[in-house]
Design a protein around this motif. Structure first.
Motif, PDB file in Angstrom:
ATOM      1  N   MET A   1       0.818  -1.186   0.000  1.00 15.15           N
ATOM      2  CA  MET A   1       0.000   0.000   0.000  1.00 15.15           C
ATOM      3  C   MET A   1       0.868   1.258   0.000  1.00 15.15           C
ATOM      4  O   MET A   1       0.602   2.202  -0.706  1.00 15.15           O
ATOM      5  CB  MET A   1      -0.916   0.020   1.226  1.00 15.15           C
ATOM      6  CG  MET A   1      -1.771   1.265   1.262  1.00 15.15           C
ATOM      7  SD  MET A   1      -2.587   1.604   2.809  1.00 15.15           S
ATOM      8  CE  MET A   1      -3.736   0.281   2.916  1.00 15.15           C
TER       9      MET A   1
ATOM     10  N   TRP B   1      -0.903  11.319   5.071  1.00 12.57           N
ATOM     11  CA  TRP B   1      -1.366  10.002   5.474  1.00 12.57           C
ATOM     12  C   TRP B   1      -1.969  10.136   6.855  1.00 12.57           C
ATOM     13  O   TRP B   1      -1.343  10.662   7.775  1.00 12.57           O
ATOM     14  CB  TRP B   1      -0.207   9.010   5.511  1.00 12.57           C
ATOM     15  CG  TRP B   1       0.259   8.614   4.150  1.00 12.57           C
ATOM     16  CD1 TRP B   1       1.113   9.318   3.341  1.00 12.57           C
ATOM     17  CD2 TRP B   1      -0.097   7.452   3.426  1.00 12.57           C
ATOM     18  NE1 TRP B   1       1.304   8.655   2.165  1.00 12.57           N
ATOM     19  CE2 TRP B   1       0.579   7.496   2.188  1.00 12.57           C
ATOM     20  CE3 TRP B   1      -0.920   6.362   3.704  1.00 12.57           C
ATOM     21  CZ2 TRP B   1       0.448   6.504   1.236  1.00 12.57           C
ATOM     22  CZ3 TRP B   1      -1.043   5.370   2.755  1.00 12.57           C
ATOM     23  CH2 TRP B   1      -0.365   5.443   1.532  1.00 12.57           C
TER      24      TRP B   1
ATOM     25  N   GLU C   1      -3.353   8.150  10.030  1.00 11.23           N
ATOM     26  CA  GLU C   1      -3.369   6.880  10.761  1.00 11.23           C
ATOM     27  C   GLU C   1      -4.387   7.039  11.879  1.00 11.23           C
ATOM     28  O   GLU C   1      -4.189   7.836  12.799  1.00 11.23           O
ATOM     29  CB  GLU C   1      -1.975   6.613  11.325  1.00 11.23           C
ATOM     30  CG  GLU C   1      -1.832   5.337  12.090  1.00 11.23           C
ATOM     31  CD  GLU C   1      -0.429   5.217  12.659  1.00 11.23           C
ATOM     32  OE1 GLU C   1      -0.274   5.452  13.873  1.00 11.23           O
ATOM     33  OE2 GLU C   1       0.492   4.911  11.887  1.00 11.23           O
TER      34      GLU C   1
ATOM     35  N   GLY D   1      -6.613   2.165  13.707  1.00  6.90           N
ATOM     36  CA  GLY D   1      -5.956   0.961  13.223  1.00  6.90           C
ATOM     37  C   GLY D   1      -5.788   0.861  11.728  1.00  6.90           C
ATOM     38  O   GLY D   1      -5.415  -0.197  11.214  1.00  6.90           O
ATOM     39  N   ASP D   2      -6.045   1.925  10.992  1.00  5.12           N
ATOM     40  CA  ASP D   2      -5.910   1.896   9.538  1.00  5.12           C
ATOM     41  C   ASP D   2      -5.230   3.182   9.069  1.00  5.12           C
ATOM     42  O   ASP D   2      -5.239   4.193   9.760  1.00  5.12           O
ATOM     43  CB  ASP D   2      -7.281   1.750   8.882  1.00  5.12           C
ATOM     44  CG  ASP D   2      -7.213   1.123   7.507  1.00  5.12           C
ATOM     45  OD1 ASP D   2      -6.106   0.847   7.021  1.00  5.12           O
ATOM     46  OD2 ASP D   2      -8.295   0.906   6.907  1.00  5.12           O
ATOM     47  N   THR D   3      -4.665   3.129   7.881  1.00  2.00           N
ATOM     48  CA  THR D   3      -3.967   4.272   7.309  1.00  2.00           C
ATOM     49  C   THR D   3      -4.609   4.642   5.986  1.00  2.00           C
ATOM     50  O   THR D   3      -4.899   3.769   5.172  1.00  2.00           O
ATOM     51  CB  THR D   3      -2.481   3.940   7.091  1.00  2.00           C
ATOM     52  OG1 THR D   3      -1.939   3.453   8.325  1.00  2.00           O
ATOM     53  CG2 THR D   3      -1.697   5.152   6.672  1.00  2.00           C
ATOM     54  N   THR D   4      -4.809   5.948   5.777  1.00  2.00           N
ATOM     55  CA  THR D   4      -5.455   6.442   4.568  1.00  2.00           C
ATOM     56  C   THR D   4      -4.639   7.577   3.988  1.00  2.00           C
ATOM     57  O   THR D   4      -4.233   8.486   4.708  1.00  2.00           O
ATOM     58  CB  THR D   4      -6.876   6.965   4.890  1.00  2.00           C
ATOM     59  OG1 THR D   4      -7.587   5.960   5.607  1.00  2.00           O
ATOM     60  CG2 THR D   4      -7.627   7.323   3.642  1.00  2.00           C
TER      61      THR D   4
ATOM     62  N   THR E   1     -10.685   8.089  -1.802  1.00  2.00           N
ATOM     63  CA  THR E   1     -10.086   7.101  -0.914  1.00  2.00           C
ATOM     64  C   THR E   1     -10.974   5.865  -0.879  1.00  2.00           C
ATOM     65  O   THR E   1     -12.191   5.981  -1.006  1.00  2.00           O
ATOM     66  CB  THR E   1      -9.927   7.624   0.533  1.00  2.00           C
ATOM     67  OG1 THR E   1     -11.216   7.852   1.086  1.00  2.00           O
ATOM     68  CG2 THR E   1      -9.094   8.887   0.596  1.00  2.00           C
TER      69      THR E   1
ATOM     70  N   ARG F   1     -11.444   4.098   1.736  1.00  2.00           N
ATOM     71  CA  ARG F   1     -11.823   3.871   3.129  1.00  2.00           C
ATOM     72  C   ARG F   1     -13.166   4.496   3.472  1.00  2.00           C
ATOM     73  O   ARG F   1     -13.504   5.579   3.009  1.00  2.00           O
ATOM     74  CB  ARG F   1     -10.753   4.449   4.057  1.00  2.00           C
ATOM     75  CG  ARG F   1     -11.017   4.156   5.511  1.00  2.00           C
ATOM     76  CD  ARG F   1      -9.848   4.505   6.372  1.00  2.00           C
ATOM     77  NE  ARG F   1     -10.157   4.246   7.771  1.00  2.00           N
ATOM     78  CZ  ARG F   1      -9.377   4.602   8.762  1.00  2.00           C
ATOM     79  NH1 ARG F   1      -8.241   5.205   8.514  1.00  2.00           N
ATOM     80  NH2 ARG F   1      -9.712   4.346   9.997  1.00  2.00           N
TER      81      ARG F   1
END
Length: 122
Positions: A1, A29, A31, A34-37, A77, A79
């Motif tokens: 990713m 980015w 964070e 628990g996820d990164t976008t 994105t 997400r």
């Protein structure tokens, strides 16, 4: 990713997440949870405006079960953010701190660019 050539610098961090800047990809980015976008610069600030526009007091007052959460899918994105009231407040704190640090960095850079010309005249 994440691109192996990416050059990340931490912009701002809280107990709930962090925002990083990548100069090579010209993006931010996020964070969080628990996820990164990844966000383009304009999309990052647009997402911040959407988070700021969430009416937390209406979420608290509304007795319906659907008012406990808000769902956001930021532009460009993959997400989807499903946020409860605490998540909205934590994300708002993180994004506000990141925006402040970004603006502070711009002001410092502007001051540093003007300072050498003054020193040269002395």
């Amino acid at each position: 990713m994440v691109c192996p050539l990416a050059n990340f610098e931490e912009v701002y961090r809280t107990d709930h997440g962090a925002v990083y800047q990548c100069s090579r990809q010209n993006c931010y980015w996020l964070e969080f949870a628990g996820d990164t976008t990844a966000f383009r610069v304009s999309d990052f600030f647009s997402f911040k405006k959407k988070i700021d526009a969430i009416d937390v007091s209406a979420m608290i007052i509304d007795p319906s079960r659907t008012a406990d959460f808000t769902i956001l899918m930021p532009f460009r994105t993959p997400r989807c953010f499903v946020l409860d009231i605490n998540d909205v407040l934590n994300l708002r704190e993180l994004l506000n701190g990141a925006k402040f640090m970004i603006e502070l960095n711009s002001v410092i850079n502007a001051c540093l660019k003007t300072t050498p010309s003054r020193v040269a005249k002395l």
